[in-house]
Scaffold this active site. Sequence first.
Site, short mmCIF file in Angstrom:
data_model
loop_
_atom_site.label_atom_id
_atom_site.label_comp_id
_atom_site.label_asym_id
_atom_site.label_seq_id
_atom_site.Cartn_x
_atom_site.Cartn_y
_atom_site.Cartn_z
N LYS A 1 13.96 78.47 -1.88
CA LYS A 1 12.98 79.13 -2.76
C LYS A 1 13.66 80.37 -3.35
O LYS A 1 13.37 81.51 -2.97
CB LYS A 1 11.72 79.48 -1.95
CG LYS A 1 10.51 79.72 -2.82
CD LYS A 1 9.25 79.74 -1.97
CE LYS A 1 8.10 80.41 -2.68
NZ LYS A 1 7.69 79.82 -3.93
N1 PMP Z 1 6.82 73.70 -5.55
C1 PMP Z 1 7.23 74.85 -6.11
C2 PMP Z 1 8.22 74.80 -7.21
C3 PMP Z 1 6.70 76.08 -5.67
O1 PMP Z 1 7.09 77.23 -6.22
C4 PMP Z 1 5.74 76.08 -4.64
C5 PMP Z 1 5.15 77.39 -4.17
N2 PMP Z 1 5.93 77.96 -3.16
C6 PMP Z 1 5.35 74.87 -4.08
C7 PMP Z 1 5.91 73.69 -4.56
C8 PMP Z 1 4.35 74.81 -2.95
O2 PMP Z 1 4.92 75.36 -1.80
P1 PMP Z 1 4.03 76.04 -0.66
O3 PMP Z 1 2.97 75.07 -0.35
O4 PMP Z 1 4.99 76.23 0.44
O5 PMP Z 1 3.50 77.29 -1.22
#
Ligand code: PMP
Length: 298
Positions: free
Chosen positions: A156
């Site tokens: 991320k």
């Molecule tokens: N895909 C992307 C590109 C994201 O930025 C996020 C947000 N973090 C998610 C999926 C969903 O991830 P999470 O459920 O861990 O927030």
Amino acid sequence: MYSYYNENTILYLNGEYLKATEAKTDLYGQSLHYGYAVFEGIRAYKTEKGEIRIFKAREHFDRLRRSCELIHIPYKFDNEALISAAYKVLELNNLEEAYIRPLVFCPPNMTLKAASEAHILICAWEWGAYLGEQLLRVMTSSFQRPNPNAFRIESKSAGLYVNSIMASQEAKQNGYDEALLLDMRGYVAEGPGANLFYEKHGKLYTPPPGHILPGITRATVIELCHELGIPLEEKLFTLEELRQAESVFYCGTAAEVIGWESLDGQSFSKPWAESLGKVLQQAYKARVLEREFKRKVA
Ligand code: PMP
């Protein structure tokens, strides 16, 4: 319009609690210049019993560590201490239901060498449903998700989010609420900040890891499907298959579970209120609030 901080806001920076208006960073950092940083998005909820709980705190801080490792940012932090710091930030700012943003960033260095040390910031603010409460009108983006051979797509990382900003902005400029991105092979991937599930004939489908950020909410939804006896399959699928879906939803920490109204102007056959997505939206809300959830049998 949300304001993220004011003159009373306290943040956590490298072991200290400081006023947001007084905390300083360096303008010669690799993170600012090259997007070489890693972040998390976490939510805290006030549970049914009135306790403030950071949902899946450990999972998020573990992903922060993994994200750093994947792009060679040294991670010398103790995650248990960071979780305590995140709770402290909530307390110092009198926040109950809040969005928490840890960010690992690098000190001054204008070379392209991997960082040898890193800083950590944790801040928090009140944030309503990120994509709103209304069903989403989604547009297929002209931007693809990045090639996993060109980037550690499961990290991320800050730089990766320029792709998300481009896609989201394009959708909004065209009068839609949000974008859908395909991967470089043409399979459906994810949203700019959320993962996707679709429903067909009583079953849910979601893209497998590989070309997406495998979200923590996605994992929770999968967990809930197992618990509620909702059949689920991880598989690659095309836009044509998605257009035949009965219902679709996005999920993510900021967005939670949010249904789609349409894709490129074409609506879905099942009313959201009757969809599996709606069941999971309620089950997710119950999970984060530590409330019991029983699925109504239609
Ligand atoms: N895909 C992307 C590109 C994201 O930025 C996020 C947000 N973090 C998610 C999926 C969903 O991830 P999470 O459920 O861990 O927030």
